[in-house]
Design a protein around this motif. Structure first.
Motif, mmCIF file in Angstrom:
data_model
loop_
_atom_site.group_PDB
_atom_site.id
_atom_site.type_symbol
_atom_site.label_atom_id
_atom_site.label_comp_id
_atom_site.label_asym_id
_atom_site.label_seq_id
_atom_site.Cartn_x
_atom_site.Cartn_y
_atom_site.Cartn_z
ATOM 1 N N LEU A 47 -6.396 -26.813 -37.224
ATOM 2 C CA LEU A 47 -5.191 -26.021 -37.317
ATOM 3 C C LEU A 47 -5.601 -24.594 -36.617
ATOM 4 C CD1 LEU A 47 -4.213 -26.886 -41.058
ATOM 5 C CD2 LEU A 47 -2.731 -27.172 -38.927
ATOM 6 N N VAL A 48 -6.202 -23.901 -36.690
ATOM 7 C CA VAL A 48 -6.778 -22.804 -35.886
ATOM 8 C C VAL A 48 -6.548 -22.950 -34.633
ATOM 9 C CG1 VAL A 48 -8.566 -21.089 -35.283
ATOM 10 C CG2 VAL A 48 -8.250 -21.895 -37.661
ATOM 11 N N GLU A 49 -6.950 -23.920 -34.031
ATOM 12 C CA GLU A 49 -6.883 -24.425 -32.383
ATOM 13 C C GLU A 49 -5.371 -24.490 -32.228
ATOM 14 O OE1 GLU A 49 -9.181 -23.744 -30.113
ATOM 15 O OE2 GLU A 49 -10.231 -23.038 -31.872
ATOM 16 N N TRP A 50 -4.623 -25.269 -33.085
ATOM 17 C CA TRP A 50 -3.201 -25.541 -32.843
ATOM 18 C C TRP A 50 -2.502 -24.310 -32.870
ATOM 19 C CZ3 TRP A 50 -1.742 -30.272 -36.331
ATOM 20 C CH2 TRP A 50 -2.271 -31.505 -35.610
ATOM 21 N N GLU A 51 -2.877 -23.373 -33.745
ATOM 22 C CA GLU A 51 -2.062 -22.020 -33.726
ATOM 23 C C GLU A 51 -2.188 -20.967 -32.542
ATOM 24 O OE1 GLU A 51 -3.210 -20.667 -37.768
ATOM 25 O OE2 GLU A 51 -1.448 -21.850 -38.575
ATOM 26 N N ARG A 52 -3.692 -21.221 -32.173
ATOM 27 C CA ARG A 52 -3.926 -20.593 -30.817
ATOM 28 C C ARG A 52 -3.079 -20.957 -29.614
ATOM 29 N NH1 ARG A 52 -10.557 -20.502 -31.611
ATOM 30 N NH2 ARG A 52 -10.668 -18.945 -32.997
ATOM 31 N N HIS A 53 -2.961 -22.591 -29.795
ATOM 32 C CA HIS A 53 -2.226 -23.095 -28.726
ATOM 33 C C HIS A 53 -0.620 -22.732 -28.868
ATOM 34 C CE1 HIS A 53 -0.193 -26.706 -26.477
ATOM 35 N NE2 HIS A 53 -0.754 -26.339 -25.597
ATOM 36 N N ARG A 54 -0.336 -22.601 -30.142
ATOM 37 C CA ARG A 54 1.194 -22.263 -30.189
ATOM 38 C C ARG A 54 1.323 -20.885 -29.798
ATOM 39 N NH1 ARG A 54 4.531 -19.160 -32.444
ATOM 40 N NH2 ARG A 54 6.461 -19.843 -33.263
ATOM 41 N N THR A 55 0.459 -20.192 -29.980
ATOM 42 C CA THR A 55 0.622 -18.596 -29.373
ATOM 43 C C THR A 55 0.912 -18.661 -27.719
ATOM 44 O OG1 THR A 55 -0.542 -17.652 -31.205
ATOM 45 C CG2 THR A 55 -0.541 -16.378 -29.245
ATOM 46 N N LEU A 56 -0.185 -19.462 -27.293
ATOM 47 C CA LEU A 56 -0.024 -19.667 -25.724
ATOM 48 C C LEU A 56 1.431 -20.017 -25.265
ATOM 49 C CD1 LEU A 56 -3.487 -21.010 -25.006
ATOM 50 C CD2 LEU A 56 -2.681 -18.550 -24.774
ATOM 51 N N ILE A 57 1.898 -20.782 -25.718
ATOM 52 C CA ILE A 57 3.148 -21.469 -25.612
ATOM 53 C C ILE A 57 4.327 -20.421 -25.971
ATOM 54 C CG2 ILE A 57 5.008 -23.269 -26.241
ATOM 55 C CD1 ILE A 57 2.808 -25.096 -27.103
ATOM 56 N N GLU A 58 4.156 -19.943 -26.919
ATOM 57 C CA GLU A 58 5.199 -18.626 -27.106
ATOM 58 C C GLU A 58 5.236 -17.728 -26.238
ATOM 59 O OE1 GLU A 58 6.332 -16.365 -31.364
ATOM 60 O OE2 GLU A 58 4.205 -16.451 -30.578
ATOM 61 N N GLN A 59 3.906 -17.320 -25.781
ATOM 62 C CA GLN A 59 3.735 -16.110 -24.639
ATOM 63 C C GLN A 59 4.310 -16.676 -23.206
ATOM 64 O OE1 GLN A 59 -0.498 -15.684 -24.635
ATOM 65 N NE2 GLN A 59 -0.230 -14.036 -26.454
ATOM 66 N N ARG A 60 4.227 -17.948 -23.226
ATOM 67 C CA ARG A 60 4.782 -18.555 -22.025
ATOM 68 C C ARG A 60 6.271 -18.545 -22.272
ATOM 69 N NH1 ARG A 60 4.536 -19.646 -16.517
ATOM 70 N NH2 ARG A 60 5.263 -21.654 -16.036
ATOM 71 N N VAL A 61 6.670 -18.925 -23.255
ATOM 72 C CA VAL A 61 8.430 -18.640 -23.423
ATOM 73 C C VAL A 61 8.984 -17.425 -23.097
ATOM 74 C CG1 VAL A 61 10.126 -18.789 -25.268
ATOM 75 C CG2 VAL A 61 8.448 -20.810 -24.959
ATOM 76 N N ILE A 62 8.074 -16.540 -23.964
ATOM 77 C CA ILE A 62 8.587 -15.010 -23.319
ATOM 78 C C ILE A 62 8.458 -14.795 -21.950
ATOM 79 C CG2 ILE A 62 7.876 -12.438 -23.786
ATOM 80 C CD1 ILE A 62 6.913 -13.586 -26.689
ATOM 81 N N TYR A 63 7.379 -15.060 -21.412
ATOM 82 C CA TYR A 63 7.318 -14.897 -19.872
ATOM 83 C C TYR A 63 8.546 -15.586 -19.175
ATOM 84 C CZ TYR A 63 5.808 -15.373 -14.967
ATOM 85 O OH TYR A 63 5.838 -15.406 -13.706
ATOM 86 N N LEU A 64 8.681 -16.739 -19.452
ATOM 87 C CA LEU A 64 9.896 -17.383 -18.775
ATOM 88 C C LEU A 64 11.206 -16.959 -19.040
ATOM 89 C CD1 LEU A 64 8.298 -21.170 -18.922
ATOM 90 C CD2 LEU A 64 8.722 -19.755 -16.945
ATOM 91 N N ARG A 65 11.436 -16.399 -20.261
ATOM 92 C CA ARG A 65 12.771 -15.816 -20.631
ATOM 93 C C ARG A 65 12.923 -14.571 -19.466
ATOM 94 N NH1 ARG A 65 12.429 -16.050 -26.992
ATOM 95 N NH2 ARG A 65 13.510 -18.605 -27.318
ATOM 96 N N GLU A 66 11.978 -13.686 -19.543
ATOM 97 C CA GLU A 66 11.936 -12.608 -18.709
ATOM 98 C C GLU A 66 12.134 -13.049 -17.277
ATOM 99 O OE1 GLU A 66 8.293 -10.703 -19.490
ATOM 100 O OE2 GLU A 66 8.854 -10.082 -21.523
ATOM 101 N N GLN A 67 11.672 -14.012 -16.807
ATOM 102 C CA GLN A 67 11.956 -14.478 -15.362
ATOM 103 C C GLN A 67 13.382 -14.968 -15.155
ATOM 104 O OE1 GLN A 67 9.703 -14.230 -12.925
ATOM 105 N NE2 GLN A 67 8.826 -12.897 -14.536
#
Length: 93
Positions: A64-84
């Motif tokens: 679960l710790v690793e899944w939550e880390r991965h989720r954070t990476l996905i969230e950061q990618r979503v934010i980046y793409l929204r800005e693009q």
């Protein structure tokens, strides 16, 4: 080669779907962890050896710790793409 707006929008949509899946998987994972912890307590109360069950609890926690880390990476990618996709919006929102 730079990506077109349509390609970035497609990537954003895909990442948003992954974020929804990650949220669902994490929620289900926490449920599995709580169920396993309940089983460990029952086994312990009944006098059974709980070492393997406790090990599973540890593995579920680590996963679960690793899944939550991965989720954070996905969230950061979503934010980046929204800005693009929409640079005028604050934080891409």
């Amino acid at each position: 080669m730079a990506l077109s707006l349509a390609e970035r929008t497609e990537q954003l949509n895909a990442e948003q779907r992954l974020l929804v899946k990650a949220d669902r998987d994490i929620e289900e994972g926490w449920l599995r962890l709580r169920n396993q912890e309940d089983l460990v307590r029952e086994l312990r109360t009944d006098g059974h050896d709980t070492r393997q069950a406790e090990r599973l609890v540890e593995l579920l926690q680590q996963t679960l710790v690793e899944w939550e880390r991965h989720r954070t990476l996905i969230e950061q990618r979503v934010i980046y793409l929204r800005e693009q996709v929409d640079p005028a919006s604050p934080g891409g929102r």
